[in-house]
Write a protein that holds these residues in place. Structure first.
Motif, PDB file in Angstrom:
ATOM      1  N   CYS A 146     100.898  35.771  15.110  1.00 22.62           N
ATOM      2  CA  CYS A 146     100.257  34.489  15.438  1.00 22.62           C
ATOM      3  C   CYS A 146      99.588  34.479  16.809  1.00 22.62           C
ATOM      4  O   CYS A 146      99.531  33.447  17.474  1.00 22.62           O
ATOM      5  CB  CYS A 146     101.218  33.310  15.312  1.00 22.62           C
ATOM      6  N   GLY A 147      99.094  35.624  17.264  1.00 25.43           N
ATOM      7  CA  GLY A 147      98.175  35.616  18.408  1.00 25.43           C
ATOM      8  C   GLY A 147      97.003  34.719  18.019  1.00 25.43           C
ATOM      9  O   GLY A 147      96.669  34.621  16.840  1.00 25.43           O
ATOM     10  N   TRP A 148      96.393  34.049  18.984  1.00 25.48           N
ATOM     11  CA  TRP A 148      95.395  33.048  18.599  1.00 25.48           C
ATOM     12  C   TRP A 148      94.204  33.671  17.863  1.00 25.48           C
ATOM     13  O   TRP A 148      93.676  33.101  16.902  1.00 25.48           O
ATOM     14  CB  TRP A 148      94.951  32.198  19.777  1.00 25.48           C
ATOM     15  N   LEU A 164      85.139  45.413  20.978  1.00 26.72           N
ATOM     16  CA  LEU A 164      85.939  46.519  21.469  1.00 26.72           C
ATOM     17  C   LEU A 164      87.128  46.769  20.560  1.00 26.72           C
ATOM     18  O   LEU A 164      87.712  45.853  20.008  1.00 26.72           O
ATOM     19  CB  LEU A 164      86.450  46.222  22.872  1.00 26.72           C
ATOM     20  N   ASN A 165      87.508  48.009  20.436  1.00 23.78           N
ATOM     21  CA  ASN A 165      88.692  48.356  19.683  1.00 23.78           C
ATOM     22  C   ASN A 165      89.663  49.088  20.591  1.00 23.78           C
ATOM     23  O   ASN A 165      89.268  49.800  21.489  1.00 23.78           O
ATOM     24  CB  ASN A 165      88.331  49.256  18.499  1.00 23.78           C
ATOM     25  N   LEU A 166      90.933  48.874  20.310  1.00 23.90           N
ATOM     26  CA  LEU A 166      91.956  49.573  21.066  1.00 23.90           C
ATOM     27  C   LEU A 166      91.856  51.060  20.803  1.00 23.90           C
ATOM     28  O   LEU A 166      92.028  51.884  21.662  1.00 23.90           O
ATOM     29  CB  LEU A 166      93.333  49.113  20.592  1.00 23.90           C
ATOM     30  N   LEU A 204      92.660  42.888  25.131  1.00 25.02           N
ATOM     31  CA  LEU A 204      91.804  42.826  23.949  1.00 25.02           C
ATOM     32  C   LEU A 204      91.626  41.408  23.397  1.00 25.02           C
ATOM     33  O   LEU A 204      90.525  40.998  23.039  1.00 25.02           O
ATOM     34  CB  LEU A 204      92.387  43.731  22.860  1.00 25.02           C
ATOM     35  N   GLY A 205      92.747  40.667  23.330  1.00 23.82           N
ATOM     36  CA  GLY A 205      92.711  39.319  22.775  1.00 23.82           C
ATOM     37  C   GLY A 205      91.889  38.350  23.621  1.00 23.82           C
ATOM     38  O   GLY A 205      91.575  37.243  23.183  1.00 23.82           O
ATOM     39  N   HIS A 206      91.567  38.750  24.837  1.00 23.65           N
ATOM     40  CA  HIS A 206      90.718  37.918  25.692  1.00 23.65           C
ATOM     41  C   HIS A 206      89.292  38.448  25.744  1.00 23.65           C
ATOM     42  O   HIS A 206      88.349  37.676  25.910  1.00 23.65           O
ATOM     43  CB  HIS A 206      91.330  37.821  27.100  1.00 23.65           C
ATOM     44  N   TRP A 212     100.197  48.039   6.774  1.00 23.85           N
ATOM     45  CA  TRP A 212     100.931  47.732   8.003  1.00 23.85           C
ATOM     46  C   TRP A 212     100.285  48.465   9.171  1.00 23.85           C
ATOM     47  O   TRP A 212     100.195  49.694   9.154  1.00 23.85           O
ATOM     48  CB  TRP A 212     102.398  48.154   7.840  1.00 23.85           C
ATOM     49  N   VAL A 213      99.837  47.674  10.185  1.00 25.25           N
ATOM     50  CA  VAL A 213      99.300  48.288  11.405  1.00 25.25           C
ATOM     51  C   VAL A 213     100.457  48.517  12.376  1.00 25.25           C
ATOM     52  O   VAL A 213     101.099  47.561  12.815  1.00 25.25           O
ATOM     53  CB  VAL A 213      98.243  47.390  12.080  1.00 25.25           C
ATOM     54  N   VAL A 214     100.721  49.783  12.648  1.00 27.03           N
ATOM     55  CA  VAL A 214     101.749  50.142  13.629  1.00 27.03           C
ATOM     56  C   VAL A 214     101.065  50.985  14.698  1.00 27.03           C
ATOM     57  O   VAL A 214     100.622  52.102  14.425  1.00 27.03           O
ATOM     58  CB  VAL A 214     102.904  50.944  12.971  1.00 27.03           C
TER      59      VAL A 214
HETATM   60  N1  UDP Z   1      92.974  43.678  15.754  1.00 28.78           N
HETATM   61  C1  UDP Z   1      92.222  44.642  15.134  1.00 28.78           C
HETATM   62  N2  UDP Z   1      92.864  45.652  14.467  1.00 28.78           N
HETATM   63  C2  UDP Z   1      94.202  45.713  14.351  1.00 28.78           C
HETATM   64  C3  UDP Z   1      94.964  44.711  14.970  1.00 28.78           C
HETATM   65  C4  UDP Z   1      94.317  43.710  15.666  1.00 28.78           C
HETATM   66  O1  UDP Z   1      91.004  44.612  15.186  1.00 28.78           O
HETATM   67  O2  UDP Z   1      94.688  46.654  13.727  1.00 28.78           O
HETATM   68  C5  UDP Z   1      92.282  42.615  16.515  1.00 28.78           C
HETATM   69  C6  UDP Z   1      92.390  41.282  15.818  1.00 28.78           C
HETATM   70  O3  UDP Z   1      91.348  41.136  14.888  1.00 28.78           O
HETATM   71  C7  UDP Z   1      92.336  40.299  16.961  1.00 28.78           C
HETATM   72  C8  UDP Z   1      92.875  41.074  18.158  1.00 28.78           C
HETATM   73  O4  UDP Z   1      92.910  42.440  17.769  1.00 28.78           O
HETATM   74  O5  UDP Z   1      91.003  39.921  17.207  1.00 28.78           O
HETATM   75  C9  UDP Z   1      94.264  40.647  18.540  1.00 28.78           C
HETATM   76  O6  UDP Z   1      94.215  39.434  19.187  1.00 28.78           O
HETATM   77  P1  UDP Z   1      95.387  38.384  19.068  1.00 28.78           P
HETATM   78  O7  UDP Z   1      95.007  37.209  19.902  1.00 28.78           O
HETATM   79  O8  UDP Z   1      95.698  38.096  17.659  1.00 28.78           O
HETATM   80  O9  UDP Z   1      96.640  39.148  19.643  1.00 28.78           O
HETATM   81  P2  UDP Z   1      96.948  39.950  21.008  1.00 28.78           P
HETATM   82  O10 UDP Z   1      96.485  41.344  20.783  1.00 28.78           O
HETATM   83  O11 UDP Z   1      96.216  39.255  22.121  1.00 28.78           O
HETATM   84  O12 UDP Z   1      98.431  39.830  21.106  1.00 28.78           O
END
Ligand code: UDP
Ligand code: 7WV
Length: 455
Positions: free
Chosen positions: A350-352, A250-252, A18-20, A304-306
């Motif tokens: 601290c993901g980018w 995209l969303n998880l 997702l982060g990419h 809190w997102v879990v």
């Molecule tokens: N994100 C989101 N909803 C959440 C948590 C994360 O939309 O509840 C998104 C966030 O906005 C970011 C991405 O997921 O764009 C996470 O990327 P990041 O580089 O911070 O972390 P990774 O998931 O790669 O560890």
């Protein structure tokens, strides 16, 4: 019927996480706004499992990583995943190029994630313009460049570490693959290999902006043809120039943003801590417990997102006992949350992307980095951008509840809060400027487009 009026057809190929994917998806939308056709290629597995944006100016297509049924989770090891993705990915990427060849819009540029350097070989085989798209900071990239070229020898035996264009670094500030030798060897090889053929790329794009790390951008510019094109945040949250551009892609998981919005809208300005560890991190039971106890003992509200996969680690009765003080959700629209006035700080891994989103929306941070580049980003949050603090880790690898409590207070109400807020506002203004200068967008994006159109 296909529209022939496009200026060109760009195929974008993110690493399948997702982060990419999201930053490249956002960047692709900016390219569409420049009159290009853009096709985002994900793996078949991602295509079948993630929630696509509701409406989009982009096309979507697929390649295969060789794990169509289960994706990464189906692979025997990280090494096996990356190897099979290279073999099957190269083949299916070539198929995709061929499929487009005799259409009105053949592909004339591939923008690939340098985690997948083989994509450049495929582009070159077809005589197509190839651009690398780095999803981490120039500072982090430059460290990997140094290691790849033997300019920084490992293991590191003397600290602090001095690298041109970077602040003086302690071992704990370095990307985890370096500070924890032997951890994730296959990923370490992957991040170093970003530089295995980057000198052959026709362009190097980085999701950052100059003011964030001017010396690092200058340093990296000496070793490749770099264009800083960030932040890749939907226009709606920054310059508001692209119509209806508020969808983060995209969303998880599907998330109902009204639940978070409605709850946040009942809270006072700056009174809520937002916590998230991104899409990949998995915390220990102990760390989750320390977080829960810190939140329980604190006077601030929290969101809190879990993730579903982490839920079992929340202490029993925690959610019920929190009552209206806290909201725990499995996923949220992070940009919407960060732009809500009720948010007073972001406790983040601290993901980018998360870091850049907080900087771009002017939200101070507490950093609890877990691995990869997150440690470096946390260092910058505290000491370079000065928009928050980095939590200290105990010998047992855990950030304890007292430390979490201390960090939260520092950012939510401490003497330095005003400075953090002032600096956060400054970065937001610079982020808006970076993306909206020179008319409709970043001039580096225009420069990139004219480069490949005229190539
Ligand atoms: N994100 C989101 N909803 C959440 C948590 C994360 O939309 O509840 C998104 C966030 O906005 C970011 C991405 O997921 O764009 C996470 O990327 P990041 O580089 O911070 O972390 P990774 O998931 O790669 O560890
Ligand atoms: C996904 C998989 C491996 C890594 C990353 C993402 C990252 O750091 O961006 Br090393």
């Amino acid at each position: 019927m296909e529209n022939k009026a496009y200026r060109g057809h760009v195929l974008t190929l993110p690493y399948p996480s997702l982060g990419h994917i999201n930053p490249l998806l956002q960047f692709s939308k900016r390219l569409v706004s420049k009159g290009l056709k853009a096709t985002l290629a994900t793996t078949l597995f991602i295509h079948n499992t993630m929630q696509p944006p509701s409406s989009s100016s982009l096309q979507f297509d697929t390649i295969s990583d060789g794990y169509d049924e289960g994706g990464f989770a189906q692979a025997e090891s990280i090494h096996a995943y990356l190897n099979r993705m290279e073999t099957i990915g190269s083949k299916t990427l070539a198929d995709l190029i061929i499929k487009n060849k005799n259409t009105a819009n053949p592909i004339d540029c591939i923008i690939y994630d340098p985690f997948l350097p083989w994509a450049l070989e495929v582009a070159k085989k077809f005589g197509i313009f190839g651009a690398a798209f780095f999803t981490q900071t120039c500072a982090v990239n430059f460290i990997y460049h140094h290691v790849h070229h033997g300019l920084l020898k490992l293991p590191i035996t003397s600290t602090p570490i001095s690298i041109p264009g970077l602040p003086v670094l302690e071992l704990e500030d370095m990307p985890s693959f370096i500070s924890v030798p032997g951890s994730y060897p296959a990923y370490f090889e992957m991040v170093l290999n970003q530089f295995s053929n980057s000198d052959k790329a026709d362009a190097v794009l980085v999701n950052t902006f100059y003011e964030l790390e001017p010396e690092a951008v200058d340093s990296m510019s000496k070793v490749c043809r770099l264009l800083a094109i960030g932040p890749t945040i939907p226009s709606f949250y920054l310059d508001k120039r692209l119509e209806n551009d508020n969808d983060y892609g995209l969303n998880l998981f599907a998330s109902d943003s009204s639940i978070c919005n409605n709850w946040l809208n009942t809270k006072l300005e700056g009174s809520v801590i937002y916590l998230s560890f991104g899409s990949m991190a998995s915390l220990s039971n102990k760390q989750m417990e320390e977080l829960a106890f810190a939140l329980k003992g604190s006077k601030f509200h929290f969101l809190w997102v879990v993730k579903a996969s982490e839920e079992a680690k929340i202490p029993e009765k925690f959610v019920e006992e929190a009552g209206n003080k806290g909201l725990v959700v499995q996923w949220c629209s992070q940009l919407e949350v960060l732009s809500n006035k009720a948010i007073g700080c972001f406790l983040t891994h601290c993901g980018w992307n998360s870091t850049l989103e907080a900087l771009s929306l002017g939200v101070p941070m507490v950093g609890l980095p877990q691995w990869t580049d997150q440690t470096m980003n946390a260092k910058y949050v505290q000491d370079v951008w000065k928009v928050g603090v980095r939590a200290k880790v105990c010998e047992n690898g855990i950030v304890e509840r007292e430390e979490i409590d201390f960090c939260i207070k520092e950012v939510m109400e401490g003497e330095r809060r005003k400075d953090f807020q002032k600096n956060a506002k400054k970065w937001r203004d610079l982020a808006i400027k970076a993306i909206s200068e020179a008319g409709s967008s970043n001039k580096n994006i225009d420069e990139f487009v004219s480069k490949f159109i005229n190539s």
